[in-house]
Every structure is written in structure tokens, then in C-alpha cells.
Motif scaffolding. Structure first.
Motif, mmCIF file in Angstrom:
data_model
loop_
_atom_site.group_PDB
_atom_site.id
_atom_site.type_symbol
_atom_site.label_atom_id
_atom_site.label_comp_id
_atom_site.label_asym_id
_atom_site.label_seq_id
_atom_site.Cartn_x
_atom_site.Cartn_y
_atom_site.Cartn_z
ATOM 1 N N ASN A 117 97.258 79.390 29.552
ATOM 2 C CA ASN A 117 96.020 78.735 29.169
ATOM 3 C C ASN A 117 95.644 78.455 27.967
ATOM 4 O O ASN A 117 95.057 77.519 27.294
ATOM 5 C CB ASN A 117 94.972 78.922 30.238
ATOM 6 C CG ASN A 117 95.188 78.522 31.763
ATOM 7 O OD1 ASN A 117 95.968 77.750 32.318
ATOM 8 N ND2 ASN A 117 94.803 79.444 32.660
ATOM 9 N N MET A 118 95.805 79.600 27.215
ATOM 10 C CA MET A 118 95.675 79.901 25.783
ATOM 11 C C MET A 118 96.411 78.851 24.983
ATOM 12 O O MET A 118 95.526 78.208 23.930
ATOM 13 C CB MET A 118 95.813 81.400 25.436
ATOM 14 C CG MET A 118 95.494 81.496 23.686
ATOM 15 S SD MET A 118 96.158 83.091 23.342
ATOM 16 C CE MET A 118 97.806 82.952 23.550
ATOM 17 N N VAL A 119 97.585 78.489 25.247
ATOM 18 C CA VAL A 119 98.460 77.529 24.637
ATOM 19 C C VAL A 119 98.066 76.182 25.089
ATOM 20 O O VAL A 119 98.270 75.317 24.146
ATOM 21 C CB VAL A 119 99.969 77.971 24.718
ATOM 22 C CG1 VAL A 119 100.716 77.227 23.913
ATOM 23 C CG2 VAL A 119 100.154 79.518 24.225
ATOM 24 N N ARG A 120 98.090 76.088 26.407
ATOM 25 C CA ARG A 120 97.712 74.638 26.831
ATOM 26 C C ARG A 120 96.613 73.861 26.252
ATOM 27 O O ARG A 120 96.490 72.689 25.947
ATOM 28 C CB ARG A 120 97.358 74.534 28.266
ATOM 29 C CG ARG A 120 98.630 74.721 29.038
ATOM 30 C CD ARG A 120 98.459 74.291 30.603
ATOM 31 N NE ARG A 120 99.857 74.282 31.174
ATOM 32 C CZ ARG A 120 99.662 75.038 32.294
ATOM 33 N NH1 ARG A 120 98.688 75.433 32.868
ATOM 34 N NH2 ARG A 120 100.918 75.225 32.939
ATOM 35 N N VAL A 121 95.314 74.443 25.435
ATOM 36 C CA VAL A 121 94.349 73.971 25.142
ATOM 37 C C VAL A 121 94.831 73.503 23.771
ATOM 38 O O VAL A 121 94.287 72.452 23.204
ATOM 39 C CB VAL A 121 93.300 75.374 24.929
ATOM 40 C CG1 VAL A 121 92.194 74.854 24.061
ATOM 41 C CG2 VAL A 121 92.866 75.813 26.508
ATOM 42 N N LYS A 122 95.880 74.167 23.017
ATOM 43 C CA LYS A 122 96.148 73.919 21.736
ATOM 44 C C LYS A 122 97.114 72.596 21.661
ATOM 45 O O LYS A 122 97.560 72.009 20.658
ATOM 46 C CB LYS A 122 96.753 74.788 21.178
ATOM 47 C CG LYS A 122 95.732 75.950 20.785
ATOM 48 C CD LYS A 122 96.516 77.452 20.204
ATOM 49 C CE LYS A 122 95.427 78.341 20.225
ATOM 50 N NZ LYS A 122 95.768 79.549 19.936
ATOM 51 N N LEU A 123 97.677 72.258 22.858
ATOM 52 C CA LEU A 123 98.664 71.068 23.285
ATOM 53 C C LEU A 123 98.014 69.679 22.725
ATOM 54 O O LEU A 123 96.823 69.534 22.776
ATOM 55 C CB LEU A 123 99.355 71.069 24.224
ATOM 56 C CG LEU A 123 100.252 72.232 24.611
ATOM 57 C CD1 LEU A 123 100.708 72.228 26.066
ATOM 58 C CD2 LEU A 123 101.413 72.059 23.894
#
Length: 161
Positions: A126-132
Motif C-alpha cells: 500500500n505504501m507504493v500503490r499510493v505513489k503509482l
């Protein structure tokens, strides 16, 4: 008279030890310097290296099975943290120093997401999905002199800085 070549037998474990020390010294020099490159593959390879590098001497043969599993889990966690640091630095580099390379930044984030998911419970997807990049659907009405003919739909990937 041609020069003679002398072949010396080398212990394979000694050769592996010498080679690994050379490689680790090179990467220590790389981590001490600031990595500044626009090459996406370099950043991804460096992050994957950090994710896969675990010390062989982290635990000894005399540790109980539970301690070995706990130390292995801790070592995987440290590998993931080092890889995250590389990805975070690369993302900031592409955002500030090379803002025109949005596609490369999106590919970097995709690789980061894949790495996080490969670590299972330790990874934070989820930490990376926000940045996609966000996908935006836009519709435009197609008009002619006779009136509206139809609707044209297209999808944009918006990478927000």
C-alpha cells in the motif's frame, strides 16, 4: 622462444572469497558515493542487489532453529529496508533532477511494487500503490455541423509529482 604460461591451482572457496570481497568493496564504494544516473536499469539492478544481499555469517551453526528463523527474518527485513532506500532515492532523483522522464519513474514504481509484493508479509504494498500513477478517464463529445456524433473516451496516466 614464446613465453611460458604457468598454471597455478587455486582453491575454489578462496577464489569465491576473493571475488566476493572485490564485488562487495565495489558496491560499498557505490553506496558511499551519490548515485546519479538517468539509467533506469541501473537503479533497478542496484535495488534488487540490495534486496538479495544477505550476510552468510549472520548466524552460527550453534543457534537453535527458532533463533535461526528469527535472525533470517530480521536479515530479510534489513534487505528490504536497503532496497526501499534505493528506490526512494531513485524516485526523488527522477522527480527532481529528471522530471521529463515520467515513464521511467512510473516503471521504477512498478518494479518497487513487485519487490514489495515478493517479500510477502514484510513488504508494504500500500505504501507504493499510493505513489503509482493515477489513471484518468476523459470523455470528449465529437461534434459536427449536424450536431453531436458520439463520445470519444481516452485514458491518461497522470504521474503527480
Amino acid at each position: 622462444m614464446p613465453p611460458t604460461i604457468q598454471i597455478v591451482a587455486i582453491n575454489p572457496s578462496l577464489l569465491d572469497e576473493i571475488f566476493s570481497s572485490i564485488i562487495l568493496d565495489e558496491f560499498e564504494d557505490l553506496t558511499n558515493e551519490k548515485l546519479r544516473t538517468k539509467q533506469l536499469k541501473v537503479w533497478i539492478s542496484y535495488a534488487k542487489f540490495e534486496a538479495s544481499t544477505m550476510a552468510d555469517d549472520y548466524w552460527g551453526p550453534d543457534l537453535p532453529e527458532y533463533d535461526v528463523q528469527a535472525s533470517l527474518r530480521e536479515q530479510k527485513k534489513q534487505c528490504l529496508l536497503r532496497a526501499r532506500r534505493v528506490f526512494y532515492t531513485a524516485k526523488n532523483y527522477f522527480r527532481t533532477s529528471a522530471p521529463e522522464l515520467r515513464e521511467e519513474r512510473a516503471m521504477l514504481l512498478e518494479e518497487w511494487l513487485n519487490l514489495e509484493s515478493s517479500f510477502g508479509k514484510l513488504g508494504d504494498v500500500n505504501m507504493v500503490r499510493v505513489k503509482l500513477p493515477k489513471k484518468l478517464k476523459k470523455r470528449r463529445l465529437i461534434e459536427t455541423e449536424d450536431g453531436p456524433v458520439g463520445v470519444f473516451t481516452f485514458v491518461l496516466n497522470e504521474l503527480i509529482a
